[in-house]
Write an enzyme that holds these catalytic residues in place. Structure first.
Site, PDB file in Angstrom:
ATOM      1  N   TYR A  49       0.715  -1.499   0.096  1.00 57.33           N
ATOM      2  CA  TYR A  49       0.043  -0.210   0.167  1.00 57.33           C
ATOM      3  C   TYR A  49       0.923   1.680  -0.339  1.00 57.33           C
ATOM      4  CZ  TYR A  49      -3.392  -3.597   1.639  1.00 57.33           C
ATOM      5  OH  TYR A  49      -4.327  -4.887   1.404  1.00 57.33           O
ATOM      6  N   HIS A 135       0.135 -12.315   1.452  1.00 61.33           N
ATOM      7  CA  HIS A 135       0.018 -11.539   0.219  1.00 61.33           C
ATOM      8  C   HIS A 135      -0.205 -12.018  -0.993  1.00 61.33           C
ATOM      9  CE1 HIS A 135      -1.464  -6.789  -0.165  1.00 61.33           C
ATOM     10  NE2 HIS A 135      -2.202  -7.547  -0.043  1.00 61.33           N
TER      11      HIS A 135
END
Length: 318
Positions: A49, A135
């Site tokens: 992010y 992830h």
């Protein structure tokens, strides 16, 4: 399986990494302050992010809070490395409005997983995270996830370097496979168990109940199509323009909700918690007003008859 005090609502910090557009540091802090004052104590982030910006901003805020009062998760699988080809003005190409000073490199080896955690702790400026998710393994290598990355996460937990481990993905099928084949505490499922669509119902969620794996539901607004009381023609779904058939379905959902005096986002935010596998809903927000509205939406009582009506219309499964 390890259980942590997540509460019903968590904050997903992708927006702090300038997802789609820039947010300044003051707005980021005000958003987090509103989340904290509203009772949120679970915060999720990732190196992905904003090339680490989300972790840095979240850490700057959480370092002002009592460590025993919050739960934090981050993710592993992508390492951030300096971009030797960076030129001034070059921007990230994966959806974040940040300079491309770093690159992402997939690494599911034990060394890579441990390095990812160490780097995250450095960016966060805290001594430990509670939960470490692998992830998006389906976007890289499911075999490596099973043979290398998840055993590495299990060793980190055994060494008490994290309290719980899990996997985050947009794919219910991928998570189902991993829940079947390894020991996890949690999975974070984005967008596949929402008021609009429920593909996780047929396999993943029942299996999580059987195996005692908690489900954190993310992406419950399906990238925006469920985020407003009235569904606009330019609504987004799954990070792109919503197809006409989904616009029509979302508008039917909104109409039934309105007939009970309920706004569509309130039903969307509460719907996933109706399933016993789901332990938390993680919501992103770009400002204090938005996160406060989401908190109010989670707390607002909804009539039981609403769900019956949505079932009768064939809009949600019975």
């Amino acid at each position: 399986m390890t259980q942590l005090p997540l509460g019903r609502l968590g904050y997903g910090a992708a927006a702090l990494g300038n997802l789609y557009s820039s947010m300044d540091d003051d707005d980021a802090r005000r958003t987090l302050e509103a989340a904290w004052l509203g009772g949120i104590r679970y915060f999720d982030t990732a190196p992905h992010y904003g090339l680490g910006l989300s972790e840095r901003r979240l850490g700057d805020f959480l370092r002002t809070c009592p460590r025993e009062d919050f739960v934090i998760s981050t993710k592993a699988g992508r390492l951030l490395e300096p971009n030797p080809a960076f030129r001034p003005g070059e921007r990230d190409t994966e959806g974040f409005a940040v300079p491309a000073r770093s690159t992402r490199r997939w690494d599911f080896t034990e060394r890579g997983i441990r390095q990812s955690l160490e780097d995250s702790l450095d960016r966060l400026g805290i001594s430990r995270v509670d939960i470490l998710y692998l992830h998006d393994p389906d976007a890289y290598d499911m075999a490596a996830a099973l043979s290398e990355a998840l055993p590495a996460l299990q060793r980190l937990k055994a060494e008490s370097l994290v309290r719980a481990i899990g996997v985050g993905s947009n794919s219910a099928d991928a998570l189902h496979t991993l829940v079947d084949r390894t020991e996890l505490d949690l999975v974070m499922l984005a967008g596949r168990f929402t008021l609009l669509e429920q593909p996780a119902l047929s396999g993943l969620l029942p299996r999580c109940v059987e195996r005692g794996v908690g489900v954190v539901a993310a992406g419950v607004f399906n990238s925006g199509i469920l985020a407003t009381a009235e569904v606009p023609a330019d609504a987004h779904y799954n990070y792109g323009p919503a197809p006409q058939e989904l616009l029509a379905r979302a508008r039917r959902l909104a109409a039934v909700c309105a007939s009970f005096g309920v706004e569509l986002p309130d039903a969307a935010i509460q719907y996933p918690l109706r399933h016993p596998a789901v332990c938390n809903v993680v919501i992103g927000a770009r400002g204090a007003e938005q996160i406060s509205a989401n908190i109010a939406g989670m707390d607002r009582p909804l009539p039981r008859d609403l769900w019956d009506a949505l079932e009768a219309e064939g809009l949600i499964p019975r």
